[in-house]
Design a protein around this motif. Sequence first.
Motif, PDB file in Angstrom:
ATOM      1  N   VAL A  48      -4.879  -1.735   3.553  1.00 42.79           N
ATOM      2  CA  VAL A  48      -4.410  -1.409   2.208  1.00 42.79           C
ATOM      3  C   VAL A  48      -4.610  -2.618   1.321  1.00 42.79           C
ATOM      4  O   VAL A  48      -4.042  -3.693   1.583  1.00 42.79           O
ATOM      5  CB  VAL A  48      -2.929  -0.996   2.227  1.00 42.79           C
ATOM      6  N   TYR A  49      -5.411  -2.471   0.281  1.00 49.38           N
ATOM      7  CA  TYR A  49      -5.615  -3.583  -0.625  1.00 49.38           C
ATOM      8  C   TYR A  49      -5.043  -3.302  -2.010  1.00 49.38           C
ATOM      9  O   TYR A  49      -4.950  -4.215  -2.845  1.00 49.38           O
ATOM     10  CB  TYR A  49      -7.106  -3.915  -0.748  1.00 49.38           C
ATOM     11  N   GLN A  50      -4.664  -2.053  -2.224  1.00 48.42           N
ATOM     12  CA  GLN A  50      -4.177  -1.691  -3.563  1.00 48.42           C
ATOM     13  C   GLN A  50      -3.266  -0.471  -3.429  1.00 48.42           C
ATOM     14  O   GLN A  50      -3.467   0.398  -2.572  1.00 48.42           O
ATOM     15  CB  GLN A  50      -5.371  -1.363  -4.480  1.00 48.42           C
ATOM     16  N   VAL A  51      -2.248  -0.384  -4.291  1.00 50.63           N
ATOM     17  CA  VAL A  51      -1.364   0.791  -4.375  1.00 50.63           C
ATOM     18  C   VAL A  51      -1.359   1.271  -5.821  1.00 50.63           C
ATOM     19  O   VAL A  51      -1.089   0.468  -6.731  1.00 50.63           O
ATOM     20  CB  VAL A  51       0.071   0.467  -3.922  1.00 50.63           C
ATOM     21  N   ARG A  52      -1.687   2.527  -6.018  1.00 49.75           N
ATOM     22  CA  ARG A  52      -1.686   3.127  -7.362  1.00 49.75           C
ATOM     23  C   ARG A  52      -0.535   4.145  -7.442  1.00 49.75           C
ATOM     24  O   ARG A  52      -0.277   4.865  -6.478  1.00 49.75           O
ATOM     25  CB  ARG A  52      -2.998   3.846  -7.648  1.00 49.75           C
TER      26      ARG A  52
ATOM     27  N   PRO B 281      -0.091  10.412  -0.396  1.00 50.10           N
ATOM     28  CA  PRO B 281       0.874   9.981  -1.420  1.00 50.10           C
ATOM     29  C   PRO B 281       2.297  10.031  -0.883  1.00 50.10           C
ATOM     30  O   PRO B 281       2.638  10.871  -0.049  1.00 50.10           O
ATOM     31  CB  PRO B 281       0.674  10.984  -2.553  1.00 50.10           C
ATOM     32  N   ILE B 282       3.143   9.130  -1.383  1.00 50.00           N
ATOM     33  CA  ILE B 282       4.548   9.072  -0.998  1.00 50.00           C
ATOM     34  C   ILE B 282       5.374   9.141  -2.273  1.00 50.00           C
ATOM     35  O   ILE B 282       5.019   8.526  -3.291  1.00 50.00           O
ATOM     36  CB  ILE B 282       4.861   7.782  -0.216  1.00 50.00           C
ATOM     37  N   GLU B 283       6.489   9.889  -2.213  1.00 48.16           N
ATOM     38  CA  GLU B 283       7.339  10.079  -3.393  1.00 48.16           C
ATOM     39  C   GLU B 283       8.725   9.521  -3.150  1.00 48.16           C
ATOM     40  O   GLU B 283       9.207   9.479  -2.003  1.00 48.16           O
ATOM     41  CB  GLU B 283       7.445  11.565  -3.742  1.00 48.16           C
ATOM     42  N   LEU B 284       9.377   9.113  -4.265  1.00 51.55           N
ATOM     43  CA  LEU B 284      10.731   8.589  -4.196  1.00 51.55           C
ATOM     44  C   LEU B 284      11.422   8.899  -5.518  1.00 51.55           C
ATOM     45  O   LEU B 284      10.830   8.729  -6.592  1.00 51.55           O
ATOM     46  CB  LEU B 284      10.706   7.074  -3.957  1.00 51.55           C
ATOM     47  N   GLU B 285      12.673   9.356  -5.449  1.00 55.17           N
ATOM     48  CA  GLU B 285      13.475   9.588  -6.649  1.00 55.17           C
ATOM     49  C   GLU B 285      14.478   8.453  -6.798  1.00 55.17           C
ATOM     50  O   GLU B 285      15.169   8.079  -5.832  1.00 55.17           O
ATOM     51  CB  GLU B 285      14.225  10.921  -6.563  1.00 55.17           C
ATOM     52  N   LEU B 286      14.553   7.890  -8.012  1.00 55.97           N
ATOM     53  CA  LEU B 286      15.446   6.770  -8.289  1.00 55.97           C
ATOM     54  C   LEU B 286      16.319   7.102  -9.483  1.00 55.97           C
ATOM     55  O   LEU B 286      15.894   7.779 -10.425  1.00 55.97           O
ATOM     56  CB  LEU B 286      14.636   5.505  -8.590  1.00 55.97           C
ATOM     57  N   ARG B 287      17.555   6.564  -9.437  1.00 54.55           N
ATOM     58  CA  ARG B 287      18.471   6.720 -10.561  1.00 54.55           C
ATOM     59  C   ARG B 287      18.563   5.409 -11.339  1.00 54.55           C
ATOM     60  O   ARG B 287      18.481   4.326 -10.758  1.00 54.55           O
ATOM     61  CB  ARG B 287      19.863   7.117 -10.063  1.00 54.55           C
TER      62      ARG B 287
ATOM     63  N   ALA C 149       3.294   7.297  -5.347  1.00 56.34           N
ATOM     64  CA  ALA C 149       2.304   6.238  -5.144  1.00 56.34           C
ATOM     65  C   ALA C 149       1.410   6.578  -3.963  1.00 56.34           C
ATOM     66  O   ALA C 149       1.807   7.326  -3.058  1.00 56.34           O
ATOM     67  CB  ALA C 149       2.989   4.897  -4.926  1.00 56.34           C
ATOM     68  N   GLN C 150       0.204   5.979  -3.979  1.00 58.82           N
ATOM     69  CA  GLN C 150      -0.776   6.251  -2.927  1.00 58.82           C
ATOM     70  C   GLN C 150      -1.517   4.951  -2.596  1.00 58.82           C
ATOM     71  O   GLN C 150      -2.011   4.254  -3.494  1.00 58.82           O
ATOM     72  CB  GLN C 150      -1.763   7.318  -3.404  1.00 58.82           C
ATOM     73  N   PRO C 151      -1.625   4.623  -1.320  1.00 54.40           N
ATOM     74  CA  PRO C 151      -2.342   3.392  -0.952  1.00 54.40           C
ATOM     75  C   PRO C 151      -3.850   3.595  -1.032  1.00 54.40           C
ATOM     76  O   PRO C 151      -4.352   4.694  -0.825  1.00 54.40           O
ATOM     77  CB  PRO C 151      -1.881   3.139   0.488  1.00 54.40           C
TER      78      PRO C 151
ATOM     79  N   ILE D 169      13.031  -0.530  -1.049  1.00 50.73           N
ATOM     80  CA  ILE D 169      12.432  -1.443  -0.060  1.00 50.73           C
ATOM     81  C   ILE D 169      11.683  -0.656   0.997  1.00 50.73           C
ATOM     82  O   ILE D 169      10.545  -0.989   1.377  1.00 50.73           O
ATOM     83  CB  ILE D 169      13.531  -2.320   0.559  1.00 50.73           C
ATOM     84  N   GLU D 170      12.294   0.397   1.503  1.00 51.38           N
ATOM     85  CA  GLU D 170      11.634   1.213   2.525  1.00 51.38           C
ATOM     86  C   GLU D 170      10.370   1.870   1.956  1.00 51.38           C
ATOM     87  O   GLU D 170       9.345   1.967   2.643  1.00 51.38           O
ATOM     88  CB  GLU D 170      12.594   2.299   3.019  1.00 51.38           C
ATOM     89  N   PHE D 171      10.414   2.273   0.682  1.00 55.51           N
ATOM     90  CA  PHE D 171       9.280   2.899   0.016  1.00 55.51           C
ATOM     91  C   PHE D 171       8.084   1.933  -0.007  1.00 55.51           C
ATOM     92  O   PHE D 171       6.942   2.313   0.304  1.00 55.51           O
ATOM     93  CB  PHE D 171       9.705   3.314  -1.389  1.00 55.51           C
ATOM     94  N   ARG D 172       8.325   0.677  -0.361  1.00 57.88           N
ATOM     95  CA  ARG D 172       7.253  -0.322  -0.426  1.00 57.88           C
ATOM     96  C   ARG D 172       6.665  -0.577   0.951  1.00 57.88           C
ATOM     97  O   ARG D 172       5.453  -0.670   1.129  1.00 57.88           O
ATOM     98  CB  ARG D 172       7.776  -1.620  -1.029  1.00 57.88           C
ATOM     99  N   GLU D 173       7.537  -0.685   1.957  1.00 56.93           N
ATOM    100  CA  GLU D 173       7.049  -0.950   3.303  1.00 56.93           C
ATOM    101  C   GLU D 173       6.183   0.206   3.817  1.00 56.93           C
ATOM    102  O   GLU D 173       5.142  -0.024   4.459  1.00 56.93           O
ATOM    103  CB  GLU D 173       8.232  -1.185   4.241  1.00 56.93           C
ATOM    104  N   ARG D 174       6.583   1.434   3.554  1.00 55.17           N
ATOM    105  CA  ARG D 174       5.801   2.584   4.014  1.00 55.17           C
ATOM    106  C   ARG D 174       4.424   2.610   3.374  1.00 55.17           C
ATOM    107  O   ARG D 174       3.432   2.974   4.000  1.00 55.17           O
ATOM    108  CB  ARG D 174       6.548   3.880   3.690  1.00 55.17           C
ATOM    109  N   LEU D 175       4.355   2.238   2.078  1.00 54.89           N
ATOM    110  CA  LEU D 175       3.059   2.235   1.393  1.00 54.89           C
ATOM    111  C   LEU D 175       2.133   1.161   1.976  1.00 54.89           C
ATOM    112  O   LEU D 175       0.946   1.407   2.233  1.00 54.89           O
ATOM    113  CB  LEU D 175       3.260   2.001  -0.107  1.00 54.89           C
ATOM    114  N   ILE D 176       2.655  -0.060   2.187  1.00 53.10           N
ATOM    115  CA  ILE D 176       1.828  -1.157   2.679  1.00 53.10           C
ATOM    116  C   ILE D 176       1.376  -0.889   4.103  1.00 53.10           C
ATOM    117  O   ILE D 176       0.248  -1.225   4.495  1.00 53.10           O
ATOM    118  CB  ILE D 176       2.599  -2.488   2.582  1.00 53.10           C
ATOM    119  N   GLU D 177       2.251  -0.251   4.898  1.00 52.29           N
ATOM    120  CA  GLU D 177       1.943  -0.014   6.306  1.00 52.29           C
ATOM    121  C   GLU D 177       1.250   1.329   6.545  1.00 52.29           C
ATOM    122  O   GLU D 177       0.981   1.712   7.672  1.00 52.29           O
ATOM    123  CB  GLU D 177       3.235  -0.062   7.138  1.00 52.29           C
ATOM    124  N   SER D 178       0.950   2.053   5.481  1.00 52.46           N
ATOM    125  CA  SER D 178       0.364   3.389   5.613  1.00 52.46           C
ATOM    126  C   SER D 178      -1.026   3.309   6.245  1.00 52.46           C
ATOM    127  O   SER D 178      -1.786   2.362   6.012  1.00 52.46           O
ATOM    128  CB  SER D 178       0.268   4.058   4.245  1.00 52.46           C
TER     129      SER D 178
END
Length: 902
Positions: free
Chosen positions: A210-214, A182-188, A200-202, A168-177
């Motif tokens: 921000v209109y798109q996240v790749r 680029p922002i990175e996140l490790e998930l299990r 990902a990068q906005p 959730i925090e990862f998505r918010e940081r990208l939209i509000e960037s």
Amino acid sequence: MAELVEPAGSARESALSDSLSAEAGWVRCSDGLVVQANLGAAVLAGVHAPEELIGQSLAGLLAEDQFGQRVLRPDGTSVEVTALRLEPDAAGTTVVFAPAVHNGLFSVEELVEVQRVSGLGSFVHIVAEGRTYYSEPLYELLGVGHGHEDTEAALLFKTHPEDLPAVIEFRERLIESTDGKPIELELRERDSDRVFLVRAQPVFNEHGAVYQVRGIVQDISKLREPDRQRSLDRRLFEDAQRVALLGTWAWNTTTGECVWSTMLYELFGVEPRPVMTYDDYLEFVHPDDRAWVDRTWRQLAETGEAVVCEYRVLRPDGSIRVFRCRGASFAGRKDGPVMVGTAQDVTEQRSTESRMQRSSQRFTDLVAITPVGIGLFDAGERLVDANDALCRLLGMDLERLRGTTAEKLTHPEHDPKARLAAGQRVMVTAAGDPVYCELNVVSSVADDGRRFWLVVFQDVTERLRAAELLRHQATHDDLTGLPGRVAVKDLLADLLSAPCAKDVALLFCDVDNFKRVNDSLGHDAGDELLIALARRLEDGLPEGCTAARMSGDEYVVICPDQNKVGGVDALATKVAHLFRTAVPVRGQLLRVSASVGAAVPTGPDTTAADLLRFADAAMFEAKRRGAGRVSLANAALMASADSQMYLEGQLREALGNDGLVLHYQPVVGVDGTILTAEALVRWPHPDRGLLSPAQFLPVAEQGDLLRDLDRWVLRTALREAKTWPELGGRQVSVAINLAGLVPGDPEFVDVVATAIAGSGVEWERVVLELVETSFVDLPSRSRTAMADLVSRGVRFAVDDFGTGYSSLARLKDLPAQIIKVDRRFVAGIGTDPSDFAVARAVVDLARAMGRSCVAEGVETATQFSMLRDIGVEAYQGWLLSRAVPADEFRALLDLGPLHVPS
């Protein structure tokens, strides 16, 4: 992590070109070199097969500049490509590339293939739609089907619950960037060990929103395997500490702060603390041990040398435990040097040992009555028991000694970490005084199977002091009182190892025409002259310079700093002036002078032996020019000396590596029975062939190797003689020539006795040969040393009798049992009446004084017959046998008596 190199396309965009017929290429690299490639890479690189790319550098295959990326071909051409470099894994780095199209974009098929090869997938999130689009490889990677109603919800369900807040925090940081980084996140993954990296990068529109996240998702599970292994290792280590009752610690000697492992807190019986200091730790050490334990750790902090110690710990509950600690230095930390180590509770082990001690009363009763110290040590070299003599020797009671390691009982003068072994060792008393002991060590096994060491300590302090006095006397000239050759070499070695070695100067002085003084006025007058010159040197030399007598009429002057005396030329001139004088001797005024050779170090590698050789060579050059001259060593003189030094080095290496051999020449009786074999050394030189003693003994003498050579010959001859077969029920004796190891040496008796005892050869079989001049004017201590060996059965022989300075009248004074008539008299016995008379006189006198005679150099039947007629008892020479190698000599013994003339 994978980095997409623009241009890149969205997973939902249609194919942009159908014209790309070439297959996308990929290569895998390790350390910058290609280790694997596919056919597409070979086609783009212009080679026939992928194997041709193996071993090529990536930099030589793929180039990048302001115009784009290109694959370089062997024919000098290049192909424009678009490349993707993937995150390194255990197999290396993977680079995927495909031909660039006119508009600079991958085709969808190519991008999909690239993602599959790289083990990743891509996604694009459209902010306005609130929807995310996934590439086909991402569906495959995550195991989610296309037909799922809510793919994003399915993916969130597969995420480990503990990682959902981070998503959730990862998505918010990208939209509000606002910076587009680029922002990175490790998930299990929820139900597996897989780990994914999301990058990902906005993308902003023209209004900065921000209109798109790749982004991409990559499986990095293999990259995290080492971390999981380290975590497992850490758990195993903690379990091992608990089983072994062992904890670990670290101590910052600058701040005093300590870090303890959890197990160490348990061993000390205290709760973990936010901060543990060194002083806090010392409070737990038993008061009786605290001082020396503190000194031990302070020594570790000062020297950095690893230590092992054992002491008692007083825990808060009042119990006393025994800890065995190890410590070492770990330098290089920013906040100061750090000491690290372990502490193990060995109380139960020591308790068991104590029970064993109490049950060893019989041993205690046995050793208590012996006057020498006896100690019992366990396998860890800790003292378990000792007799009263050892307690008195070390000045400590038994309770204090028990549990003390041999290292703690060893004086710092001796290597405290040296293992207990037979030989000399310097122990330390309670007062800190050194005690020199001779140790005899026997290994045994207790009833419970544990190994222990029984050590006998013989106090040899007084004996060593006496030997040291003798050694001092041996390093100084008895006549003049000046330092001798040994002292000169020691002093030079110290000076040449000092920082100011380049300023050292050495003068080698030889009194001119000194032989004429001895010949005309006698040796006593010559001695007076030598003493007078010695006093003149001592009184006239500049401050700091040392005068010494090498031998005969040779003196040396050692100057530690030639600059303080005006330079080496000025010093040499002054010394030559001191020698150029008139000395009153026996009522006559003798005018004397000396030839002086000077040398200085040629570089940092110059040794004492080098400097002596250079100065000696310069002295001979001065003497060649005339009496009273001075010469400074130059390059030509030193080159000549170096040639001798090279041969000396080879000889030294041969001595150290058993590169010499012994030949044996029989000494036979009248009937041809082999009585003795004389050991004669030979040198199988790698370049010059088999060298006789005449070819390398001068080199050994110049390099002060005669003593080492004698010891090698002594050990080797005795060892080989032990294997000789008996002849008629008796053993053949072995004769050994000595030139450097002589009775005047303080260690003469010890060296000879140790060699004989170590070989197992009977003492009566050993004959030591010395030249006649070695027996002349022997001091009382040398005669005592010889008498000691003779009392054990060793015999001494006078080699080459008749060629020295003594007369026949001196024969009765020679402390030898065998007289060897020199070959020069034997050679002329049949033709020269004088030689015959000398030989007969020697034989008659020897017989009258109870000594036996051996004739050397017997080469003809006439010589043998005449020598036999005058009563010679033994014969040696080519008539009977040449000197032969050891194997041939053993074969010669098997043949029985040798043939002798009738």
